[in-house]
Design an enzyme around this catalytic site. Structure first.
Site, PDB file in Angstrom:
ATOM      1  N   SER A 102       0.810  -1.216   0.000  1.00 46.30           N
ATOM      2  CA  SER A 102       0.000   0.000   0.000  1.00 46.30           C
ATOM      3  C   SER A 102       0.848   1.274   0.000  1.00 46.30           C
ATOM      4  O   SER A 102       1.593   1.526  -0.930  1.00 46.30           O
ATOM      5  CB  SER A 102      -0.957  -0.039   1.197  1.00 46.30           C
ATOM      6  OG  SER A 102      -1.904   0.999   1.146  1.00 46.30           O
ATOM      7  N   ASP A 243      -1.196   1.422  -3.985  1.00 49.99           N
ATOM      8  CA  ASP A 243      -2.030   0.346  -4.531  1.00 49.99           C
ATOM      9  C   ASP A 243      -3.412   0.838  -4.935  1.00 49.99           C
ATOM     10  O   ASP A 243      -4.252   0.045  -5.355  1.00 49.99           O
ATOM     11  CB  ASP A 243      -2.135  -0.831  -3.562  1.00 49.99           C
ATOM     12  CG  ASP A 243      -2.971  -0.527  -2.325  1.00 49.99           C
ATOM     13  OD1 ASP A 243      -3.016   0.645  -1.918  1.00 49.99           O
ATOM     14  OD2 ASP A 243      -3.555  -1.469  -1.758  1.00 49.99           O
ATOM     15  N   ASP A 245      -6.058   2.098  -3.324  1.00 47.02           N
ATOM     16  CA  ASP A 245      -7.292   1.976  -2.544  1.00 47.02           C
ATOM     17  C   ASP A 245      -7.538   3.187  -1.648  1.00 47.02           C
ATOM     18  O   ASP A 245      -8.543   3.255  -0.948  1.00 47.02           O
ATOM     19  CB  ASP A 245      -7.318   0.685  -1.719  1.00 47.02           C
ATOM     20  CG  ASP A 245      -6.250   0.623  -0.635  1.00 47.02           C
ATOM     21  OD1 ASP A 245      -5.376   1.512  -0.586  1.00 47.02           O
ATOM     22  OD2 ASP A 245      -6.288  -0.330   0.178  1.00 47.02           O
TER      23      ASP A 245
END
Length: 446
Positions: A102, A243, A245
């Site tokens: 992430s 990533d 999100d």
């Protein structure tokens, strides 16, 4: 329920080459997951990754383990986490595996799983995988080995999905948008989504080299986005994490619009369009200003523990659709089964266009409370400092002084020996004063 040894709240994560992020462990993990998932439906698992250099190594290790367990593999290449969730569902795969850490630096990496429905794996399945990890690794017969194939149209499929979440009667024509992809998994996705919807796009962080992911760019480092919005006189800026999100935004004046503000804008627009579906779920870190602003609109609000996993659990329990974290995880179950930065950004823009307002004006009605966060180191032998009598007394004193105009939160870090002291108040002076006072009492108690 048994305690998980490897899986945390967001999969397995660590420094590459150490702990559990190494070829040997990840091969065994792929095999164990394959054994647990074998014999179900399509017998196929998708693997996607962000742009870290270690992704090649870990992808190969997972592929070997899954193949040895007799599972077929679909390789997606660099893809955002929400894209992998979406594609896992549309391909009717047993699971989707994301190789990503992430917003962490390039030298970290991680593994997380999505179920066939595009949601994070149930605890029971993660526990079953951990139990299988304790067994000796075996290999199926040669004619039963899993095959690997590359899914070449994965990016195009996901771009079309993102565009499909944007109202067909609206267009981005005439809008100038800065998009910062953090040299991560959205580098070939987010700009194309915005361009194909009609926007003029200024790209940042779209040249990954395996080592520069999240480095001075993206949702955790907004300076580049802010400067580009001002320089190019853009209408707004998107900043995604490695990533994809998470999203943070920047308005036309160069001011940051954080996750709480994004959730508020989306929820208010959903209320106006009849798509709210109940209330909003935040976390214990959600700004008090957002809670009060939602209250004025008559929108119910609940707090979950910190972590998008817990936000999702509470949304599902309540039967609601919208929630997230101030860090930029934004969930809207009307459109996606997990946090999706691109989709959330498009929802904000659609709210702007429907209201015919600039992003700075769209924030009206939400007065953000000043927040002060102090991290206090403690010794493991100190016991539970949050419940120490002097700390409890200090918190009570601060809460009494602030009344309904302030909030105190103390919590242990999940990764470091730190007590996080957070105070929100109506003024910077009060938030600073009480945070420093409580932090000092925590230090004394430890």
């Amino acid at each position: 329920m048994a305690k998980r040894e490897y899986f945390g709240t967001d999969g397995i994560r660590g420094k590459v080459g150490e702990s559990n992020i190494n070829p040997e462990f990840v091969t065994k993990l792929g095999w164990a997951a394959g054994k647990v998932l074998a014999g179900r439906g399509t017998n196929k698992v998708l693997i996607g990754k962000d742009t870290r250099i270690s992704g090649y190594m870990l992808e190969s290790a997972l592929e070997a383990g899954l193949s040895a367990a007799g599972i077929n593999i679909g390789l997606l290449g660099p893809m955002p986490t929400p894209a992998i969730a979406y594609l896992t569902k549309t391909f009717r795969s047993e699971a989707g595996i994301v190789i990503s850490a992430s917003h962490n630096p390039y030298y970290d990496n991680g593994i997380k799983f999505f179920s066939s429905t595009g949601h994070k794996l149930d605890d029971e399945i993660e526990l079953a995988i951990e139990q299988k990890m304790k067994c000796d690794m075996t290999c199926v017969e040669s004619d039963k080995l899993g095959k690997a194939s590359r899914i070449n149209d994965a990016a195009g499929r996901y771009i079309e999905y993102c565009k499909g979440t944007f109202p067909s009667e609206l267009s981005l024509a005439g809008l100038k948008i800065v998009v910062d992809c953090a040299h991560g998994a959205t580098y070939h996705i987010a700009p194309n989504v915005l361009i194909e919807l009609g926007a003029t796009v200024i790209e940042i962080g779209t040249e990954p080299d395996g080592l520069n992911i999240n480095h001075k760019v993206g949702a955790t480092s907004l300076r580049a986005t802010t400067e580009a919005v001002k320089k190019h006189k853009a209408d707004l800026g998107f900043a995604l994490d490695g990533d994809g999100d998470r999203i943070m935004m920047v308005d036309e004046e160069g001011k940051v619009v954080d996750g709480d503000q994004i959730i508020f804008i989306i929820a208010r627009d959903a209320l106006r369009t009849g798509k709210l579906g109940g209330g909003v779920v935040g976390t214990k870190m959600t700004n008090l200003g957002m809670e009060l602003a939602l209250e004025k609109l008559g929108i119910p609000f609940e707090r979950a523990d910190v972590g998008d996993r817990y936000v999702m659990e509470l949304l599902q329990k309540k039967g609601w659709c919208i929630g997230g974290e101030n860090s930029g995880h934004v969930l809207n179950l009307n459109y996606a089964s997990t946090g999706d930065g691109i989709v959330a950004g498009l929802q904000v823009i659609s709210a702007m266009l429907r209201a015919n307002m600039k992003l700075s004006a769209l924030n009206s009605g939400y007065d953000k409370f000043p927040q002060r966060l102090i991290n206090v180191k403690y010794k493991q032998s100190s016991g539970n400092l949050i419940e120490h009598k002097d700390v409890v007394k200090a918190v009570s004193k601060a809460e009494s002084a602030m009344g309904d105009d302030g909030r105190v939160l103390l919590r242990k870090s999940g990764t470091e020996p730190l007590i996080r002291v957070m105070v929100e108040a109506k003024t910077d002076k009060d938030s600073d004063k009480w945070a420093e006072y409580i932090a000092e009492e925590v230090k004394k108690a430890g």
